[in-house]
Design a protein around this motif. Structure first.
Motif, PDB file in Angstrom:
ATOM      1  N   ASP A  69     -37.378  -2.885   9.838  1.00 42.40           N
ATOM      2  CA  ASP A  69     -36.291  -2.894  10.828  1.00 42.40           C
ATOM      3  C   ASP A  69     -36.829  -2.683  12.234  1.00 42.40           C
ATOM      4  O   ASP A  69     -36.344  -3.268  13.201  1.00 42.40           O
ATOM      5  N   ARG A  72     -38.383  -5.915  13.613  1.00 46.79           N
ATOM      6  CA  ARG A  72     -37.366  -6.865  14.081  1.00 46.79           C
ATOM      7  C   ARG A  72     -36.686  -6.360  15.351  1.00 46.79           C
ATOM      8  O   ARG A  72     -36.371  -7.132  16.262  1.00 46.79           O
ATOM      9  N   ARG A  73     -36.487  -5.025  15.463  1.00 48.35           N
ATOM     10  CA  ARG A  73     -35.896  -4.454  16.683  1.00 48.35           C
ATOM     11  C   ARG A  73     -36.831  -4.653  17.881  1.00 48.35           C
ATOM     12  O   ARG A  73     -36.379  -4.877  19.005  1.00 48.35           O
ATOM     13  N   ILE A  75     -38.625  -7.186  18.541  1.00 49.53           N
ATOM     14  CA  ILE A  75     -38.400  -8.533  19.087  1.00 49.53           C
ATOM     15  C   ILE A  75     -37.064  -8.581  19.831  1.00 49.53           C
ATOM     16  O   ILE A  75     -36.985  -9.086  20.949  1.00 49.53           O
ATOM     17  N   SER A  76     -36.002  -7.992  19.261  1.00 48.59           N
ATOM     18  CA  SER A  76     -34.703  -8.081  19.960  1.00 48.59           C
ATOM     19  C   SER A  76     -34.720  -7.257  21.243  1.00 48.59           C
ATOM     20  O   SER A  76     -34.218  -7.694  22.271  1.00 48.59           O
ATOM     21  N   GLU A  77     -35.355  -6.086  21.242  1.00 50.43           N
ATOM     22  CA  GLU A  77     -35.401  -5.261  22.472  1.00 50.43           C
ATOM     23  C   GLU A  77     -36.318  -5.848  23.536  1.00 50.43           C
ATOM     24  O   GLU A  77     -36.241  -5.474  24.703  1.00 50.43           O
ATOM     25  N   SER A  78     -37.200  -6.757  23.142  1.00 54.59           N
ATOM     26  CA  SER A  78     -38.108  -7.353  24.130  1.00 54.59           C
ATOM     27  C   SER A  78     -37.349  -8.312  25.043  1.00 54.59           C
ATOM     28  O   SER A  78     -37.819  -8.648  26.124  1.00 54.59           O
ATOM     29  N   CYS A  81     -39.392 -13.579  23.647  1.00 57.95           N
ATOM     30  CA  CYS A  81     -40.708 -13.530  22.983  1.00 57.95           C
ATOM     31  C   CYS A  81     -41.219 -14.964  22.841  1.00 57.95           C
ATOM     32  O   CYS A  81     -40.987 -15.614  21.836  1.00 57.95           O
ATOM     33  N   THR A 118     -41.918  -9.697  12.371  1.00 56.27           N
ATOM     34  CA  THR A 118     -41.852 -10.089  13.789  1.00 56.27           C
ATOM     35  C   THR A 118     -41.778 -11.613  13.921  1.00 56.27           C
ATOM     36  O   THR A 118     -41.029 -12.127  14.752  1.00 56.27           O
ATOM     37  N   ALA A 121     -38.394 -12.885  13.072  1.00 53.83           N
ATOM     38  CA  ALA A 121     -37.423 -12.553  14.117  1.00 53.83           C
ATOM     39  C   ALA A 121     -37.647 -13.359  15.395  1.00 53.83           C
ATOM     40  O   ALA A 121     -36.703 -13.612  16.140  1.00 53.83           O
ATOM     41  N   GLU A 124     -36.659 -18.013  16.092  1.00 49.00           N
ATOM     42  CA  GLU A 124     -35.407 -18.607  16.566  1.00 49.00           C
ATOM     43  C   GLU A 124     -35.425 -18.771  18.093  1.00 49.00           C
ATOM     44  O   GLU A 124     -35.091 -19.829  18.628  1.00 49.00           O
ATOM     45  N   GLY A 125     -35.868 -17.721  18.786  1.00 50.40           N
ATOM     46  CA  GLY A 125     -35.936 -17.778  20.256  1.00 50.40           C
ATOM     47  C   GLY A 125     -36.924 -18.833  20.732  1.00 50.40           C
ATOM     48  O   GLY A 125     -36.680 -19.550  21.708  1.00 50.40           O
TER      49      GLY A 125
END
Ligand code: NAD
Length: 257
Positions: A69, A72-73, A75-78, A81, A118, A121, A124-125
């Motif tokens: 978790d 994956r967090r 990557i989202s908090e960055s 990416c 990572t 996660a 997609e971006g």
């Protein structure tokens, strides 16, 4: 070569190779996200120093790469990416019959499974933006073995395999996935092995470096964090757009033996 406008997330980057890569990518204009699980003032200060030195955005995100978790967090908090450098890693050395199960689990989690989370996660971006680079820091031990390093060698061979899979799954997109395989680099991870090896072989520091650590590195020199940063920057360049699913050794000739 300019990485202006790109954001690089580097796992395990408050020291050693990860920090060297972060600095080099920032030098090329990339915004960088540093990571470790420690969350100390000096970790945040490292990011502030990079921002000031290279005029890029730099931040530190605490996340434990042994936990899916958290990976994956990170990557989202960055926030973004574009360049993912899977670098976090630990080592433990023991004969397989004595290898502590907890150490095996931790090495596989941090050195291998974190990159699964990572990458899953981050893709997609990268796809949304139409550009991406996944760079996994494997090792000469991703291609060869040494005794007493069962978990490390298994994790590093594993990440080389996963790199190839990610490259195939992204082959028709402007995304590449490669692994860098360093030989010995004098970082805290290697430094910590020296005292025990001195005791084990009854040798002084210089002899341990030359005859034990660099025994299999024909150049008889450590690779440097700057050289690894330069290799990562090359893999991010347009010249490397068709380099995918492979390994680049930075090992002073180790794997040529
Ligand atoms: P290092 O000890 O300086 O760096 C390891 C980094 O991983 C640190 O930033 C540490 O904070 C981070 N880390 C460890 N556990 C973590 C966790 N649970 N969550 C988040 N971060 C964590 O070591 P290094 O030599 O710079 O190693 C970096 C990578 O390079 C590793 O994957 C290592 O296997 C690989 N490597 C190193 C060498 C070498 O000779 N130094 C050679 C080949 C490959």
């Amino acid at each position: 070569m300019s990485l202006q406008g790109k954001t690089a997330v580097i796992t395990g980057s408050n020291s050693g190779i990860g920090l060297g890569i972060a600095r080099e990518l920032a030098k090329q204009g990339a915004h960088v996200v540093l990571n470790s699980f420690t969350d100390r003032d000096e970790d945040h200060a490292l990011a502030a120093d990079i921002a000031a030195e290279f005029g890029v955005d730099a931040k530190y995100v605490a996340a434990d790469m042994s936990k899916g978790d958290d990976c994956r967090r990170l990557i989202s908090e960055s926030g973004a990416c574009d360049i993912l450098i899977n670098n976090a890693g630990i080592q433990h050395v023991a004969p397989i019959q004595d290898f502590p199960t907890a150490k095996w689990d931790a090495i596989i989690a941090i050195n291998l499974t974190s990159a699964f989370h990572t990458t899953a996660a981050a893709l997609e971006g990268m796809r949304e933006k139409g550009w991406g680079r996944v760079i996994n820091i494997a090792s000469a031990h991703g291609l060869t073995a040494s005794p007493y390093k069962s978990a490390y060698v298994a994790a590093k061979h594993g990440i080389v395999g996963m790199t190839k899979v990610v490259a195939l799954e992204t082959a028709q997109e402007p995304i590449t996935a490669n692994a860098i395989c360093p030989g010995y680099v004098l970082t805290p991870l290697v430094e910590s092995q020296i005292p025990e090896t001195m005791k084990e072989y009854d040798m002084d520091r210089e002899t341990v470096i030359k005859e034990v650590l660099l025994k299999r590195q024909p150049s008889k020199e450590f690779a440097t964090t700057e050289q690894l940063g330069g290799t990562a920057a090359f893999l991010c360049s347009d010249a490397a757009a068709q380099i995918t699913g492979t390994t680049i050794s930075v090992d002073g000739g180790w794997t040529a033996l």
